[in-house]
Design a protein around this motif. Structure first.
Motif, PDB file in Angstrom:
ATOM      1  N   PRO A 142      27.215 -33.346   7.593  1.00  0.00           N
ATOM      2  CA  PRO A 142      26.392 -32.905   6.448  1.00  0.00           C
ATOM      3  C   PRO A 142      26.480 -33.856   5.255  1.00  0.00           C
ATOM      4  N   GLN A 143      27.645 -34.488   5.069  1.00  0.00           N
ATOM      5  CA  GLN A 143      27.760 -35.423   3.952  1.00  0.00           C
ATOM      6  C   GLN A 143      26.929 -36.685   4.183  1.00  0.00           C
ATOM      7  N   TYR A 144      26.607 -36.937   5.441  1.00  0.00           N
ATOM      8  CA  TYR A 144      25.693 -38.042   5.740  1.00  0.00           C
ATOM      9  C   TYR A 144      24.242 -37.569   5.665  1.00  0.00           C
ATOM     10  N   TRP A 150      17.759 -36.315   1.423  1.00  0.00           N
ATOM     11  CA  TRP A 150      17.405 -36.781   0.078  1.00  0.00           C
ATOM     12  C   TRP A 150      16.320 -37.862   0.148  1.00  0.00           C
ATOM     13  N   ILE A 151      16.478 -38.779   1.096  1.00  0.00           N
ATOM     14  CA  ILE A 151      15.478 -39.841   1.253  1.00  0.00           C
ATOM     15  C   ILE A 151      14.129 -39.233   1.659  1.00  0.00           C
ATOM     16  N   PHE A 152      14.187 -38.208   2.521  1.00  0.00           N
ATOM     17  CA  PHE A 152      12.935 -37.531   2.886  1.00  0.00           C
ATOM     18  C   PHE A 152      12.245 -36.982   1.636  1.00  0.00           C
ATOM     19  N   LEU A 153      13.028 -36.408   0.747  1.00  0.00           N
ATOM     20  CA  LEU A 153      12.428 -35.844  -0.471  1.00  0.00           C
ATOM     21  C   LEU A 153      11.818 -36.938  -1.349  1.00  0.00           C
ATOM     22  N   GLN A 154      12.425 -38.130  -1.330  1.00  0.00           N
ATOM     23  CA  GLN A 154      11.801 -39.231  -2.075  1.00  0.00           C
ATOM     24  C   GLN A 154      10.443 -39.568  -1.462  1.00  0.00           C
ATOM     25  N   LEU A 155      10.416 -39.587  -0.133  1.00  0.00           N
ATOM     26  CA  LEU A 155       9.155 -39.862   0.564  1.00  0.00           C
ATOM     27  C   LEU A 155       8.114 -38.806   0.193  1.00  0.00           C
ATOM     28  N   GLU A 440      18.225 -32.973  11.656  1.00  0.00           N
ATOM     29  CA  GLU A 440      18.348 -32.657  10.235  1.00  0.00           C
ATOM     30  C   GLU A 440      17.249 -31.677   9.849  1.00  0.00           C
ATOM     31  N   PRO A 441      17.597 -30.526   9.227  1.00  0.00           N
ATOM     32  CA  PRO A 441      16.536 -29.638   8.738  1.00  0.00           C
ATOM     33  C   PRO A 441      15.699 -30.360   7.678  1.00  0.00           C
ATOM     34  N   GLU A 457      17.813 -31.050  -5.439  1.00  0.00           N
ATOM     35  CA  GLU A 457      18.845 -31.994  -5.030  1.00  0.00           C
ATOM     36  C   GLU A 457      20.242 -31.373  -5.016  1.00  0.00           C
ATOM     37  N   LYS A 458      20.495 -30.499  -5.972  1.00  0.00           N
ATOM     38  CA  LYS A 458      21.832 -29.904  -6.052  1.00  0.00           C
ATOM     39  C   LYS A 458      22.124 -28.989  -4.860  1.00  0.00           C
ATOM     40  N   ASP A 459      21.087 -28.556  -4.188  1.00  0.00           N
ATOM     41  CA  ASP A 459      21.281 -27.672  -3.028  1.00  0.00           C
ATOM     42  C   ASP A 459      21.387 -28.427  -1.708  1.00  0.00           C
ATOM     43  N   LEU A 460      21.316 -29.755  -1.779  1.00  0.00           N
ATOM     44  CA  LEU A 460      21.473 -30.543  -0.568  1.00  0.00           C
ATOM     45  C   LEU A 460      22.953 -30.657  -0.234  1.00  0.00           C
ATOM     46  N   PRO A 461      23.341 -30.773   1.010  1.00  0.00           N
ATOM     47  CA  PRO A 461      22.459 -30.753   2.168  1.00  0.00           C
ATOM     48  C   PRO A 461      22.012 -29.346   2.539  1.00  0.00           C
TER      49      PRO A 461
END
Length: 819
Positions: A142-144, A150-155, A440-441, A457-461
């Motif tokens: 999960p830490q990975y 996060w990168i998906f959310l940037q996309l 990954e969900p 972001e704070k709720d990731l992963p």
RNA sequence: GCCGAGGUGGCGGAACUGGUUUACGCGCACGACUCAAAAUCGUGUGGUCGCAAGGCCGUGAGGGUUCGAGUCCCUCCCUCGGCACCA
């Protein structure tokens, strides 16, 4: 007890015992943390990466060993050359095989993955790979995957991730959708089941927006040509024009795409794809039944995934279109040789100059009008004539040719807005969602009121919940959909209860950025520490399989470019230099597979001959990039080489003198420096097979010498070290050293010595070798000719003949041309 | 069909920007050691003619350029990888 200096503290073993020394040195490397890369950059950096493995239940394969040995050799070599080397590894652990095995065995995928990783790690450590194990990453941690999400959310924020309901490739066996890149020959890349077309809501990544960038970026890469070609063709850029035909009755526009606007006057009909939206509305009442029947048939054909060789079929719609170039009325047909997914989903058919249109026109007796003639040939042209040529029967453009003609036609039509320059790509957007559990969900929440809301972001992963049943449902929903307490969640932007996205990401997600994580694997504020990225990136040397030529290697470049555009990574391309490994084939010449029973297990081989012999063999069996069949005798030969090396060093170690400036034997010294040069060059160029053969040649000469100095023995051991590290460390110790040789300086070539060396030059008469001369380099041509004439066999072939010419290549060759 | 890579001994393969084809390894043959075998070591190993010195022929086929071609050019054959109705 260890004593300093030249006093020998180890008991010299009489015979080479690989097991003993392998475990000894592997333990020492790990204990001393010898291969940890320093972020302090004391020296110039080198980032040497190989494609991290998928930790399958089958364990390590000899193909893995080939790739990882190569990158290990390069890493070890570069360390000795004085570079600060980053050489990490990790686990690409999400994906279907683990999930399928988990279902079969009734074990949680996470548990199974942990087991597989433990096994893989042990096996890889046993092979002596010099990884920095402090930097290990795991895509299922999960830490990975927090950062994958996060990168998906940037996309998503950049508008590069979107949802669409489109017909996608559905694998009925894996019960999930697939990306275009995962469909080979109409079959699922993983299980070989023919894929079906199924319209579904999907997450898509807009890789097409990067088509041009991805294409241009290829230019600066030091990659194998075939991989560059593969990516080039996959992106499939073609420049042409969109030309607007007009629907006869409705007066509506009907755009078609063509790369041959110069053939426009030869368009005798128009063809629509069966899926084209106007088919229904333009079909005339008389043709309605025939068209409907055809569409049904075509639909079936797609599902059958029939061979591409099938005969073309089609049906007339009863409608007509106007060719904007000459206002001619041409019939509109529907045929499944026109794809909706490319261009406009409609074409202008020019049977005289296109093989497919010609075939179709012949079958359905449609008119063929020639409008291009070859530039040179006179007389009749054989149709279809698809080459470029001179326009005829094209009022206003006759006599023009090729690109000039195309431009002229488009420019003219542009005035009336009937054409425009257009670029099309074969590349499609990336189908990014999978209807399976072990991935990954996708971190979004669907809210009735707010729509698609990214998880803050704070709720990731967004962690994968533990489930009892992770079988695919086959309904197009992931098994996650069944877990109410996980799915139902408060909308981040309003008080309602929303639903989590239940699709997961494809296997490729985690590997699309992992090289960035290695630079700072434990960094928590971001996916990577920006300062450290500046130091290590980009990857200097990347090694892996060519099966990823368009999958991983394209996706990875895409993500890197997106992150670069967002100012999050310093370079636009991730991998400067890439080298593709060739397959290791079974002894029977067939691809290794469990069902064929020809799989070679690296552990078994290591038991038989030792790890070093296995490494040497896999590098020696052929060129690195070539596919070569396994040969058990060849492997024994590699062991023989190490046995003889061992005997040589052990024999000379107690008596070898340390002479600082001179070696006692001229032949040995010369060959030493030739060997250093060859081994260095070969290693740098991934020609590991010839590097090893140079070492073998050197050994063959050394074995014949009664005594040898440290100045010969030490460089020999050092050069062997990247290839066979365990035996080399042991022999290095026996030569009186207490430190590992991993950071010893690589032997330097004495260029002057090589330049002075006596040369052997063939003497030819009429290009045939009749003798040879030895002399110091640089002597005069006259002298060489004089001495050559004295050779008896040369004399024999010169007498009675007239000398026409003498060719002398200094220090290389002499050739007398006679008549 | 299109794009790419490649065809060299019995086998895997070497051969730098055109310059001694077959390095290195495997296999094979003979010899040494052994009661014997294995392992190991030594010698030999492209074809052919010859007692030998040496000759001739040989890098998929055919042609060309060159003093000289595995390497460069043209035509063709075959194998492998990829794409495949992409307009």
């Amino acid at each position: 007890m260890r004593l300093p200096g030249r006093v020998r503290y180890t008991v010299i073993m009489s015979t080479y015992d690989p097991k003993l020394i392998e475990s000894k040195w592997q333990k020492r490397w790990l204990d001393e943390n010898l291969f940890a890369a320093s972020d302090q950059m004391p020296r110039k950096k080198m980032y040497v990466l190989d494609m991290f493995p998928y930790p399958s239940g089958d364990g390590l394969h000899v193909g893995h060993v080939k790739i990882y040995t190569a990158s290990d050799i390069v890493a070890r070599y570069l360390r000795m050359k004085g570079f600060n080397v980053l050489h990490p590894t990790g686990w690409d652990a999400f994906g279907l095989p683990t999930e399928n095995t988990a279902i079969k065995k009734g074990i949680q995928p996470a548990v199974l993955t942990a087991q597989n990783i433990t096994r893989f790690r042990e096996q890889m450590q046993r092979m002596g790979f010099s990884y920095d194990w402090n930097r290990e990453v795991n895509t299922t941690d999960p830490q990975y995957y927090k950062w994958t999400q996060w990168i998906f959310l940037q996309l998503f924020r950049m508008g590069l991730a979107y949802q669409a309901t489109i017909p996608i490739n559905w694998c009925p066996s894996c019960k999930t959708g697939l990306a275009n890149e995962e469909v080979i020959d109409g079959k699922c890349e993983r299980c070989g089941t023919p894929v079906e077309e199924k319209p579904m809501r999907q997450w898509m990544l807009r890789i097409t927006k990067y088509a041009d960038q991805l294409l241009e970026g290829l230019g600066g890469l030091d990659w194998p040509k075939f991989v560059l070609d593969l990516q080039h063709n996959w992106i499939g850029r073609s420049e042409g024009a969109e030309i607007i035909f007009t629907l006869d009755q409705a007066g509506k526009d009907l755009p078609v795409f063509t790369t041959r606007a110069d053939t426009l006057f030869g368009a005798t009909y128009v063809v629509l794809s069966p899926n084209h939206p106007v088919v229904g509305e333009i079909t005339t009442p008389e043709q309605q039944d025939a068209v409907q029947a055809y569409l049904k048939e075509a639909q079936k054909q797609v599902q059958l995934n029939s061979e591409s060789e099938k005969e073309k079929t089609g049906v007339f719609t009863g409608a007509y279109a106007i060719n904007p170039a000459n206002n001619k009325k041409v019939p509109i047909w529907v045929a499944d040789y026109v794809l909706m997914s490319y261009g406009a989903g409609a074409i202008m058919a020019v049977p005289a100059h296109d093989v497919r249109d010609f075939e179709f026109a012949t079958k359905y007796k449609l008119p063929v009008e020639q409008v291009i003639v070859p530039e040179t040939a006179a007389g009749e042209t054989h149709l279809p004539y698809v080459e470029e040529g001179i326009l005829i029967n094209s009022p206003g453009f006759d006599g023009l040719g090729g690109a000039e003609a195309r431009k002229a036609v488009v420019r003219k039509l542009q005035l009336s807005k009937k054409a425009k320059v257009s670029v099309q790509y074969k590349l499609r957007d990336w189908v990014f969602s999978r209807q399976r559990y072990w991935g990954e969900p996708i971190p979004v929440i669907h809210c009735e009121k707010c729509g698609v809301v990214p998880v803050p972001e704070k709720d990731l992963p967004v962690e994968l919940p533990a489930v009892d049943k992770y079988e695919p449902t086959g309904t197009g929903e992931s098994p996650l959909a069944a877990i109410e307490e996980w799915v139902n969640v408060k909308c981040p932007t309003c008080p309602r209860i929303g639903r989590r996205e239940t699709n997961t990401m494809p296997q490729w997600a985690g590997s699309s950025w992992y090289w960035l994580r290695y630079v700072s694997p434990n960094y928590t504020p971001a996916f990577a520490d920006p300062a450290i990225m500046q130091k290590w990136l980009p990857v200097d040397i990347y090694v892996g399989g060519s099966e990823h030529a368009v999958l991983h290697l394209l996706y990875a470049r895409f993500w890197q470019r997106v992150l670069h555009d967002a100012n999050l990574v310093p370079h636009s391309e991730p991998f400067k230099r890439f080298r593709a490994v060739g397959l290791v084939i079974g002894e029977d010449g067939q691809k290794m597979s469990k069902s064929r029973g020809n799989v070679i297990n690296p552990d078994e081989m290591a038991d038989k001959v030792g790890v070093d012999a296995l490494r040497i063999y896999e590098m020696f069996m052929g060129p690195f990039e070539a596919s070569v069949a396994w040969n058990i005798n060849g492997m024994k030969g590699s062991r023989r080489f190490l046995d003889r090396t061992w005997d040589l060093i052990v024999k000379h170690a107690p008596t070898a003198v340390d002479r600082k400036d001179q070696v006692e034997d001229e032949e040995v010294e010369l060959l030493l420096h030739q060997t250093i040069r060859r081994v260095s060059e070969s290693t740098e160029n991934f020609k590991f097979n010839t590097a090893i053969s140079s070492l073998m040649e050197f050994l063959n000469v050394l074995e014949k010498k009664p005594s040898l100095t440290m100045q010969t023995l030490q460089p020999f051991v050092l050069m062997l070290a990247p290839y066979a590290p365990h035996i080399s460390e042991e022999l290095w110790e026996q030569l009186g050293h207490t430190q590992s040789l991993a950071y010893e300086a690589w032997p330097a070539v004495n260029q002057k010595l090589l330049a002075r060396a006596t040369v052997t030059v063939p003497v030819q008469v009429n290009g045939r070798v009749r003798g040879e001369l030895q002399f110091d380099p640089g002597i005069s041509e006259e002298e060489v000719i004089k001495r050559a004439r004295e050779l008896p066999n040369v004399q024999k072939h010169l007498t009675g003949k007239a000398l026409v010419k003498t060719v002398y290549v200094p220090d290389r060759l002499l050739n007398f041309v006679v008549k």
